[in-house]
Write an enzyme that holds these catalytic residues in place. Structure first.
Site, PDB file in Angstrom:
ATOM      1  N   LYS A 298       0.847  -1.190   0.000  1.00  0.00           N
ATOM      2  CA  LYS A 298       0.000   0.000   0.000  1.00  0.00           C
ATOM      3  C   LYS A 298       0.888   1.246   0.000  1.00  0.00           C
ATOM      4  CE  LYS A 298      -3.879  -1.780   2.773  1.00  0.00           C
ATOM      5  NZ  LYS A 298      -4.946  -1.654   1.783  1.00  0.00           N
TER       6      LYS A 298
ATOM      7  N   ARG B 192      -9.991 -11.640   2.198  1.00  0.00           N
ATOM      8  CA  ARG B 192     -10.842 -12.701   1.650  1.00  0.00           C
ATOM      9  C   ARG B 192     -10.148 -14.071   1.717  1.00  0.00           C
ATOM     10  NH1 ARG B 192     -11.473  -9.529  -3.909  1.00  0.00           N
ATOM     11  NH2 ARG B 192     -11.254  -7.826  -2.409  1.00  0.00           N
TER      12      ARG B 192
HETATM   13  N1  BES Z   1      -7.974  -3.887   4.654  1.00  0.00           N
HETATM   14  C1  BES Z   1      -8.211  -3.468   3.319  1.00  0.00           C
HETATM   15  C2  BES Z   1      -9.556  -2.765   3.159  1.00  0.00           C
HETATM   16  C3  BES Z   1      -9.690  -1.465   3.884  1.00  0.00           C
HETATM   17  C4  BES Z   1      -9.340  -0.282   3.261  1.00  0.00           C
HETATM   18  C5  BES Z   1     -10.224  -1.428   5.164  1.00  0.00           C
HETATM   19  C6  BES Z   1      -9.486   0.918   3.944  1.00  0.00           C
HETATM   20  C7  BES Z   1     -10.375  -0.230   5.832  1.00  0.00           C
HETATM   21  C8  BES Z   1     -10.013   0.943   5.221  1.00  0.00           C
HETATM   22  C9  BES Z   1      -8.194  -4.674   2.389  1.00  0.00           C
HETATM   23  O1  BES Z   1      -7.362  -5.724   2.765  1.00  0.00           O
HETATM   24  C10 BES Z   1      -7.684  -4.210   1.058  1.00  0.00           C
HETATM   25  O2  BES Z   1      -6.575  -3.791   1.008  1.00  0.00           O
HETATM   26  N2  BES Z   1      -8.523  -4.314   0.031  1.00  0.00           N
HETATM   27  C11 BES Z   1      -8.159  -3.912  -1.269  1.00  0.00           C
HETATM   28  C12 BES Z   1      -8.725  -4.927  -2.236  1.00  0.00           C
HETATM   29  C13 BES Z   1      -8.245  -4.754  -3.643  1.00  0.00           C
HETATM   30  C14 BES Z   1      -6.764  -5.047  -3.746  1.00  0.00           C
HETATM   31  C15 BES Z   1      -9.053  -5.674  -4.525  1.00  0.00           C
HETATM   32  C16 BES Z   1      -8.765  -2.543  -1.524  1.00  0.00           C
HETATM   33  O3  BES Z   1      -9.870  -2.284  -1.084  1.00  0.00           O
HETATM   34  O4  BES Z   1      -8.092  -1.721  -2.136  1.00  0.00           O
HETATM   35 MN    MN Z   2      -5.363  -5.468   2.106  1.00  0.00          MN
END
Ligand code: BES
Ligand code: MN
Ligand code: ZN
Length: 506
Positions: free
Chosen positions: A280, A354
């Site tokens: 990230k 997931r």
């Molecule tokens: N933990 C994150 C989702 C999240 C984002 C929770 C902001 C709380 C605040 C999750 O693991 C994630 O990173 N999801 C990705 C999925 C994508 C790579 C398909 C996302 O939402 O960008």
């Molecule tokens: Mn994530």
């Protein structure tokens, strides 16, 4: 590590003259935003004083807006140190809605932190009103201060709340006991979320689950990395293997003898989500200690259900790992095998929630419970779709409807979303049963469609009734506090879960 003081709640008969004998640091009464200006709500003040106060509200600059709190000198013959006015906002038809009462009580108690004993004189003539006020007070009595060198730097939460009510003492006790358990569960969730990820990691999170279950009829089983590997939990292992902190699966079993239904709960417990090798950006990581909020919520809801003796059998699966990049981390394009045998091509290591949830759903399904709920801070897309305060609920019609109803009754904001069929092919993979990413548009629902693949069959050969709760946004409040909601960890979903668990026991 999760030691949490709980506000002590007691009820006080709202008889005439009570104001002259009830000692407290503050006596709180409500003000609503009427069409012609601020109006005092039902209160225990003497007639003359109430008229004088009422007449001066406008000149005092009191509007009655929600969250508006005003401290005034105590009136004569009052045994409270100060009189406090709390705003409830606009009322629909005269009487405040339960959520308006819950928020006002919570807002007052939250904003009066630093005082020890607060008396709430809000309209609490019925059991439902008393419950809302008591619950709001318990939720408002929270402060996170475990990690400061100067313990006086943060005002301590209000310790004791007396609620004035005309509800009889016996009925009031039942209501206050439940409010206490709810408050403790929500506040413990908040603290678990607020704990820094260098201190709350898979092993210590698992320990916290053990500590919180102590003395209760809950069986706790902790599966460590060796056991997870041996039993085929490829999702949790695959996500956790980039970290020096090894993953855990915690299983909690609460089996009351009079149980009507068996509910399985699965929670996402990523103690820190860096994204892994699909790293990230720095700003996106700043709140990622909150990525275990789902697991924390199912843990404390299970504990509260056991404390209250709710007749519903519960099995809670806390899927705990830290998602880190390193030489041992999973790679984009690795194929992993989820518990039960399905394979997944990991195209993006940041879609890790997931993967751990797939293990939990598959393992939970193997016991053929009557219903499965999963709770996860699963997608950023949840916040794009519903904003920061509403959570999404997706899944089977009946379960989703029941969750939405439980949420509405508790004041939590859940919104039903569909599971569009056309999203499923976007998760096809050329090398595995499924890919872990698919259609980006409606990404919250794509993730839910992925999870559905891991919900197993029940005793009747059909898929076990299931709902998925995506709490990514509302589990962590990055803005100013409001009502009974503090900054940072909020405890979102705990109240809905408990209320749903109770509904299965009826
Ligand atoms: N933990 C994150 C989702 C999240 C984002 C929770 C902001 C709380 C605040 C999750 O693991 C994630 O990173 N999801 C990705 C999925 C994508 C790579 C398909 C996302 O939402 O960008
Ligand atoms: Mn994530
Ligand atoms: Zn995550």
């Amino acid at each position: 590590m999760v030691a949490n003081s709980v506000v002590s709640l007691n009820s006080v008969s709202a008889r005439a003259g009570i104001v002259g004998t009830l000692e407290s640091d503050a006596l709180v009464i409500g003000v609503a935003q009427g069409s012609d200006g601020p109006v005092l709500l039902e209160h225990p003040l003497a007639e003359q004083e109430a008229v004088a106060l009422s007449d001066s509200l406008q000149i005092l600059g009191v509007s009655g807006a929600a969250d508006e709190v005003r401290r005034l000198p105590a009136l004569s013959k009052m045994k409270a140190s100060v009189l406090v006015l709390i705003g409830l906002g606009k009322l629909d038809d005269g009487a405040p809605a339960l959520e308006a009462l819950r928020r006002a009580a919570g807002s007052a108690v939250r904003q009066l932190a630093g005082l020890e004993h607060v008396a709430l004189a809000l309209p609490a003539s019925g059991v439902a009103e008393l419950a809302a006020i008591a619950e709001g007070a318990a939720l408002g009595s929270y402060s996170y201060q475990a990690r400061r060198s100067d313990p006086t730097a943060v005002k301590p939460a209000v310790q004791k709340v007396s609620v004035l009510t005309s509800v009889n003492a016996k009925a009031a006790k039942t209501v206050l006991d439940r409010a206490t358990a709810v408050g403790k569960a929500v506040n413990t969730t908040r603290t678990l979320v607020n704990e820094p990820p260098n201190l709350l990691y898979p092993e210590t999170f698992a320990q916290a689950a053990k500590e919180l279950s102590k003395g209760l009829p809950i069986k706790v089983t902790v599966l460590d990395e060796k056991r997870l590997e041996k039993d085929g939990y490829g999702g949790i292992i695959g996500v956790g293997k980039g970290s020096s902190r090894q993953p855990r699966l915690v299983k909690l079993e609460y089996s009351p003898v009079r149980a009507k239904k068996h509910l399985a709960l699965v929670g996402k417990g990523i103690t820190f989500d860096s994204g892994g090798l699909s790293l990230k950006p720095a700003t996106g990581m700043m709140t990622m200690k909150c990525d275990m909020a789902g697991a924390a919520a199912i843990l404390t809801a299970t504990v509260a259900a056991a404390e209250l003796g709710v007749p519903t059998k519960l099995t809670a699966w806390l899927c705990i790992a830290e998602n880190m990049p390193s030489g041992t981390a999973g790679r984009p394009s690795d194929v992993i095998t989820i518990f039960g045998g399905k394979t997944v091509e990991v195209l993006n290591t940041d879609a890790e929630g997931r993967l751990v949830m797939a293990d939990g759903l598959a393992a939970g399904s193997a016991e053929q419970p009557d219903v499965i709920l999963d709770v996860a801070t699963l997608t950023g897309a949840q916040m794009i779709a519903l904003g920061n305060r509403y959570a999404g609920v997706m899944g089977d019609e009946a379960v989703s409807t029941a969750i939405a109803a439980a949420a509405a009754a508790t004041g939590e904001l859940f919104w039903r979303m569909p599971l569009p069929e056309e999203l499923r092919p976007s998760l096809d993979s050329p090398v595995a049963d499924l890919a872990n990413i698919g259609e980006r548009m409606g990404g919250m629902m794509t993730a839910a469609v992925f999870l559905r693949e891991f919900v197993g069959e029940g005793k009747n050969g059909e898929q076990i009734p299931w709902a998925h709760l995506d709490i990514a946004g509302p589990s962590f409040n990055e803005s100013a506090p409001y009502g009974y909601t503090p900054k940072n960890g909020t405890g979102m979903s705990v109240r809905t879960l408990l209320s749903y668990i109770e509904s299965l026991g009826h």
